[in-house]
Design an enzyme around this catalytic site. Structure first.
Site, PDB file in Angstrom:
ATOM      1  N   CYS A 246      -3.407   5.867  -5.970  1.00 24.71           N
ATOM      2  CA  CYS A 246      -2.214   5.387  -6.690  1.00 24.71           C
ATOM      3  C   CYS A 246      -2.374   5.617  -8.182  1.00 24.71           C
ATOM      4  CB  CYS A 246      -2.016   3.890  -6.492  1.00 24.71           C
ATOM      5  SG  CYS A 246      -2.409   3.280  -4.872  1.00 24.71           S
TER       6      CYS A 246
ATOM      7  N   ALA B   6       0.262  -3.359  10.909  1.00 27.98           N
ATOM      8  CA  ALA B   6      -0.787  -2.333  10.835  1.00 27.98           C
ATOM      9  C   ALA B   6      -0.189  -0.987  10.437  1.00 27.98           C
ATOM     10  CB  ALA B   6      -1.501  -2.215  12.175  1.00 27.98           C
TER      11      ALA B   6
ATOM     12  N   GLY C 295       2.534   1.288  -0.809  1.00 30.70           N
ATOM     13  CA  GLY C 295       3.018   2.498  -0.158  1.00 30.70           C
ATOM     14  C   GLY C 295       4.005   3.236  -1.036  1.00 30.70           C
TER      15      GLY C 295
ATOM     16  N   GLU D 134       3.608  -2.313  -4.378  1.00 30.80           N
ATOM     17  CA  GLU D 134       2.971  -1.381  -5.313  1.00 30.80           C
ATOM     18  C   GLU D 134       3.348  -0.005  -4.797  1.00 30.80           C
ATOM     19  OE1 GLU D 134       0.512   1.368  -5.851  1.00 30.80           O
ATOM     20  OE2 GLU D 134      -1.180   0.039  -5.393  1.00 30.80           O
TER      21      GLU D 134
END
Lengths: 534, 534
Positions: free
Chosen positions: A304, A189, A243, A267
């Site tokens: 992003c 999480a 992240g 990513e």
């Protein structure tokens, strides 16, 4: 409508809530960093290990489930998410400061994504079925019967993103793709939205129970430095991550140093260059300036795919374009970011730009306490050609940098100097067509998605989407983390040679009971095979 | 018939022969290690770098060539290989001791493989075309036009194998797959067959010239410790390797430690378990024993798919099976291996087994000077369950180990203890069907190919083949190095959003000029799209 359950703060392991130690982690309100109330237990190393083991134990059953079983499971998760009431979105809003309307959209996107993978399972692309039938009379040697399909890679560790608490987190794209592939999941999480994670995990757990699947199919642990434990665990066979470059690279290195290295689909980082060619600038410079300012400040620049680098060619129309862009930035409001650490990183980048002599601040919005104000900078192409890290690395927040080049040749050189990107955008009108044609192959080398006359913030969840790209956009340019092709990351091919029809998976059986499109002896067909002698 | 060209011993860089320094490398005769005459220049670091750069420079042109251009190029290479006369095969035989008949077959396989990729290019699977057309009226937001296809990953470094001087070397599967994908190649010639590599490279170079392609599309360098230089070079974007676990792992680690990590597809190590279930043993134990001995001694046991571990269940029929197997091994001749170092590695493994108290030698063939004699050992299941490295690791050579288990439960446990494999084989008759059904999912987790009632030595080049598998069989279980799917390793998806039809690659154009099967709005079809407004 499903009511929110009281926060337990415990790990989800093998269908149970487990915790030891003290609940030292606190969910914080994004607006002011105040504790929201719920407290969470950081997972111990043993708990991380138990979660990975639970996923490992569930693998042999879950990976062999029929595609229809997995499709219904994904749809049940989607239904459970959709059934969560406004309380849920309010909770997410408190933890992330993301507006309710956006979260409503993000929830719909998340459940829609789960339903897309259900469709993909029914369509059967995931199996990639290929059959070469036996040629017993072939000389010099007969050919055996060979049948290839794709099967689940193994348990997947998923690291959710701060900026998409739903669509790229607990029940997000990586989880949906892994579950569709037949891989049990362990989610770590995100500490920025633990209460959101818990309510989402509860929704998934209800779906696991309704579908009578093993509890170990879905697990979730809390904690701030427990991720490495998961990645190192021998049961884990792949990692999905969204992240920072630093975080993704560290997990990637860990995974490659295991006795058995495993793939990591992280990513990470992109500046998403946006190029405006001369005729487009002249024909619609004003509209472009307005839309562009809206795009890079949208959601406080926390996408992003935020266009962080604007490339223009020297032109008479440039002055008025830049003036409008500056006016838009000045008029844009400062906004609350996802959390205090995100804001701090933004401030650090702003300070670095301020102290770098090659950057000029063109415009900034009004500052406000605890908020990030939009900023627009300018610098020279030479800095890009010199690959200055400050220019090549993502600034997470409402900030863009304009670079103006003198010629198409310089533009090509500048694009050539860029690292890998999630997106690259080209604004080109019909007279720009030739230059666009020369740029397109180069942009396709650099980015996972190349857009014409649009803005990259907004990633459609569909078959054709690619949300990926060469390093450092991701760790593996051959994957996408959005769209139906995302499932491919968690599959591997297996070939069965001369297997009796009764032992073949349905995808490969003579009768083609799943009605798949299969590559049979070099031809794509849905036809059944005449039964082989068994 | 094309005559052999005189050996130059120089690197192939950008269509030229280049060398500096002295030709210190010598081609050796496999039978006795005597120098064969030709001498080769080890590539300098600068030459390795130049070769990678040449591939990088050729990329933008070659990756954009039409599939038909690449198909003809592959076919031209195939024709050039087939046109080489018996002198060529004699040369390969001298360098490797592989029999002429086998080399004839391997050459046919190599050119057949190139022609298969040409077919695949014409079929168009490589493009993986997916189109989601615009939905301008969709609410709350319109959908843009999104089109995905696969494009070349970048220049590929290829490391050939000692044991397949043609099919897994200079013009072998990795080279063919990379060239099919649109990736220029730099081959590091295997030091065990440098003269073979040079003649093969000359054949490819003739094809490059006939097809008027840039010289940098194919490059080859000689040397013994220059591989790392290639893998580290920023122009190289992927690595194909066939060889030892140690060599493959080292290159893999190097590639992951680059500033920009790159994928490595290394095919490394397998013991290829072969399981004989009780009814099969009883019904055809004698035939199985004969075929099995032939399979693990074939080609001096120098196949990646050699069955090195034979698993049987305790049974009355076992004694006569084992007796026949031993008789076959004793009668099998010692043979010359690929080179002195291969023989030495075999001897070291034999010594290690001899000095390990848990292994019993059941049979060995007559020894002969400079040759490897077939050997059959036995050990207990407990050693496998304890994951003893001597049992888990490949022995390259004509050697197999028998392990007998007491029950199906123990068999499942033993299989569960195995590492990843290229193949796993099950001999099962109809009464064994239930046990086979329970074993199949586990074997599919462990291996890239699962065979029924056959022998793994023999890898068909076709659409359905998987020559791959979980670590340590390969570094990436999601790939195959044999068969048409091998091309996927060197491709990455790119999505074009709202691109004008005239700028789209043919694979994605409305008119579907390549007549591809495409996934359009969720349906597979060859139909053209009605032209969009452009």
């Amino acid at each position: 409508m499903t009511e929110l359950q009281t926060t337990h703060g415990r790990q989800f392991i093998n269908g149970r809530r487990v915790a030891s130690g003290e609940p030292t982690l606190t969910s914080l309100r994004a607006h002011d960093g105040a504790p929201l109330g719920p407290r969470f237990y950081p997972a111990t190393r043993e708990e991380a290990s138990l979660a990975a083991q639970a996923a490992g134990q569930a693998f042999s059953h879950y990976s062999q489930t029929a595609p229809e079983v997995r499709a219904r499971f994904l749809e049940t998760i989607a239904d459970e998410l959709d059934a969560l009431g406004d309380d849920f979105l309010t909770l997410v809003h408190q933890e992330t400061a993301l507006p309710l309307a956006r979260l409503q959209g993000e929830r719909a996107r998340t459940s829609g994504q789960l339903r897309l993978f259900a469709q993909v399972l029914r369509r059967g692309d995931v199996f990639g079925a290929r059959i070469d039938t036996a040629l017993p009379a072939r000389l010099p040697l007969p050919r055996p019967d060979l049948r290839q399909y794709q099967t689940a890679l193994g348990p997947v560790a998923v690291f959710g993103a701060s900026n998409f608490p739903l669509a790229f987190s607990t029940a997000g794209g990586d989880t949906a793709a892994a579950l569709a592939a037949g891989c049990p999941v362990v989610v770590k999480a995100h500490p920025g939205h633990m209460a959101t994670a818990e309510q989402t995990a509860l929704a998934i757990t209800r779906a696991v129970e309704k579908c009578a699947l093993p509890g170990g199919v879905f697990n979730l642990i809390f904690g701030t430095d427990i991720g490495a434990e998961l990645v190192r665990h021998p049961a884990i066979q792949a990692v999905g991550f969204t992240g920072s470059l630093r975080g993704g690279h560290a997990l990637f290195q860990l995974a490659q140093q295991r006795p058995q290295p495993i793939p990591v689909f992280a990513e990470m980082s992109a500046i998403n260059p946006l190029i405006i060619l001369p005729q487009a600038l002249r024909a619609r410079g004003q509209a472009l300036a307005k839309d562009l300012a809206a795009s890079f400040t949208l959601g406080v620049g926390q996408f992003c795919t935020k266009p962080g680098l604007i490339l223009t060619l020297r032109d008479d129309a440039l002055a008025s374009f830049t003036a409008t862009l500056c006016a838009q930035v000045k008029a844009a409001a400062a906004q609350v970011m996802l959390n205090a650490s995100t804001l701090q990183h933004y401030r650090e980048k702003v300070d670095a730009l301020a102290s770098h002599p090659a950057f000029t601040l063109l415009a900034s919005g009004d500052a406000a306490d605890g908020c990030a104000e939009p900023r627009l900078y300018q610098t020279s192409a030479s800095l890009l050609l010199a690959k200055d890290p400050l220019l090549l690395e993502e600034v997470f927040g409402p900030l863009a940098i304009v670079v103006t080049v003198d010629s198409e040749a310089e533009l090509l050189a500048v694009v050539g100097a860029l690292q890998g990107q999630l997106t690259a955008t080209l604004h080109a009108d019909s007279d720009d067509r030739d230059a666009a044609g020369r740029l397109l192959p180069l942009l396709s080398e650099k980015a996972g998605r190349v857009l014409f006359n649009g803005f990259p913030t907004g990633v459609e969840v569909c078959d054709a989407m690619v949300h990926g790209g060469p390093w450092p956009a991701t760790t593996d340019a051959r994957g996408t983390s959005v769209g139906s092709r995302a499932v491919e990351r968690f599959l591997r091919p297996v070939c069965l040679q001369n297997a009796p029809d009764a032992l073949l998976p349905p995808a490969l059986q003579d009768a083609n009971p799943l009605n798949l499109l299969r590559l049979v002896n070099g031809q794509w067909t849905r036809e059944a095979l005449s039964p082989s002698v068994d």
